[in-house]
Design an enzyme around this catalytic site. Structure first.
Site, PDB file in Angstrom:
ATOM      1  CD  GLU A 227      -2.461  -1.445   2.687  1.00  0.00           C
ATOM      2  OE1 GLU A 227      -2.766  -0.416   3.330  1.00  0.00           O
ATOM      3  OE2 GLU A 227      -2.690  -2.602   3.089  1.00  0.00           O
ATOM      4  CD  GLU A 338      -8.655   1.439   5.245  1.00  0.00           C
ATOM      5  OE1 GLU A 338      -8.718   0.749   6.282  1.00  0.00           O
ATOM      6  OE2 GLU A 338      -7.801   1.255   4.350  1.00  0.00           O
TER       7      GLU A 338
END
Length: 423
Positions: A227, A338
């Site tokens: 990520e 997120e």
């Protein structure tokens, strides 16, 4: 590349009170040596607590000694960060048994149809504002402090995400998303431009991020992810700046992996970018928009996963041996935002995603990703199609996709969190 875009039961109270009345009338008796058991217990509890604190501080100091490597040069950032210039072969990655004694690898071949211009992306972090730089042969590392670790639940959990259900359609994990994803093929990397904001984060135990996920395995305990993107995390960094970050895990965030360089894993090769440092400038509502390019791809020769930030700056790589499924390829790519919703006040958090505004507001107001691409088996960058959109709490954060000749495949996403439709 950072760019400026012109568009714009029953009560115990009576019983307790009664006890206080009796206790006050028997004051001399209770305070006599014959009745001092509670005092001894208090002393034992105090001693036990003190011993626990001492032990905790020892663990913290041991961790700090391990993670903060000797610096050739130290730079003070305007935001309070201390950046240590550490010899590249002494960085935390080389504490790993499989890397000990080695040195960083040379850059691999970039994916085809990718232009590298080496523009001013190295100036897009606050620590560079002083004009100071790290010498060649060193890497800039944000120094970890005692305050940083004390904000975490424990030394062991510092720098790691809390364990959670990782299915993207989970509604009970506290993690909420507005993302686009592609799967059903073998993927060897991804690239996108994403604009940078400073979303409000309600409390220290929440965060807001925007990133690319490179995913392989199932959504069980074998999940592998890489990520990279930007995040606002008061717990991790102690402030509300958007920061360039990385993360990896090979067991669904259980025991492996960490943020940035807070464990042995990611190997940094660049002397101009500090992972975990604040990004500047940022986008403003109805004002100028700034975005950054992020690309992650698998080196066809050695199989390591490389990271590029901005316009042609190779940051470093995740060695292939860190992973199980990702040693081969990814089977899913995701782009988007997120947040963590702790419901600490009993209702949905007001932590923002993206700009804090819904996708429908469009350019200059909502956050975006543009030029979504994937890397294929032959190291080619290709436009993405057949994307699946997911906003698992669409009244709080939503997403809208589009395509045009300038931005390729793009999407707007985000939202304010708690509102009349998101109680």
């Amino acid at each position: 590349m950072a760019s400026s875009v012109a568009h714009t039961s029953f009560s115990m109270i009576p019983l307790f009170v009664g006890f206080l009345v009796v206790a006050s009338s028997l004051g001399p008796v209770i305070s006599s040596p014959l009745m001092s058991g509670s005092g001894h217990r208090q002393m034992r509890n105090h001693t036990f607590k003190h011993a626990n604190e001492v032990q905790k501080l020892r663990r913290i100091n041991a961790y700090l000694k391990k993670i903060n490597k000797p610096a050739v040069k130290t730079i003070q950032s305007p935001d309070g960060d201390i950046i240590d210039c550490v010899l590249s072969h002494l960085q935390p990655a080389f504490d790993h048994p499989e890397l000990r004694g080695q040195k960083p690898l040379d850059p691999p071949a970039r994916p085809k149809r990718h232009n590298s211009t080496e523009a001013n992306s190295e100036n897009l972090q606050l620590w560079k504002a002083s004009g100071e730089f790290c010498p060649d042969g060193t890497v800039p590392i944000r120094r970890t402090t005692e305050k940083d670790i004390l904000r975490a639940s424990s030394v062991r959990r510092y720098g790691r995400r809390r364990r959670r259900h990782v299915r993207r359609d989970s509604t009970g994990s506290g993690h909420e998303h507005a993302i686009v994803s592609v799967n059903g093929d073998q993927y060897y990397g991804a690239k996108a431009s994403l604009n940078v904001w400073a979303p409000h984060v309600t409390n220290e135990n929440e965060f807001s991020l925007s990133q690319i996920w490179i995913i392989s395995g199932s959504f069980g305990n074998d999940l592998n992810t890489i990520e990279a993107g930007w995040q606002v995390s008061p717990e991790l960094y102690g402030d509300n700046y958007p920061r360039f970050f990385t993360y990896w895990t090979t067991d669904a965030y259980q025991a492996t992996g960490c943020y940035n360089l807070l464990c042995s894993g990611f190997v940094q090769t660049n002397s101009k970018i500090a992972i975990g440092a604040a990004i500047s400038p940022m986008s403003s509502y109805n004002g100028r928009q700034f975005d950054i390019d992020i690309m992650v791809w698998k080196d066809p020769k050695h199989g390591h996963w490389w990271l590029e930030f901005g316009s042609g700056l190779l940051v470093g790589y995740w060695p292939a041996f860190l992973f199980s499924h990702l040693r081969n390829h990814a089977n899913m790519i995701q782009f988007g935002g997120e947040i963590v919703n702790t419901r600490s006040s009993g209702f949905h958090t007001s932590t923002q995603m993206g700009s804090g505004h819904f996708a429908e507001e469009g350019f200059g107001k909502a956050a975006y990703f543009r030029n979504l691409q994937a890397v294929d088996w032959d190291n080619n960058l290709l436009p993405l199609t057949n994307l699946r959109l997911l906003a698992d709490h669409s009244n709080c954060y939503d997403i809208r996709q589009g395509t045009n000749s300038v931005w390729g495949t793009y999407f707007y996403y985000g939202g304010p969190g708690r509102n009349v439709k998101c109680p």
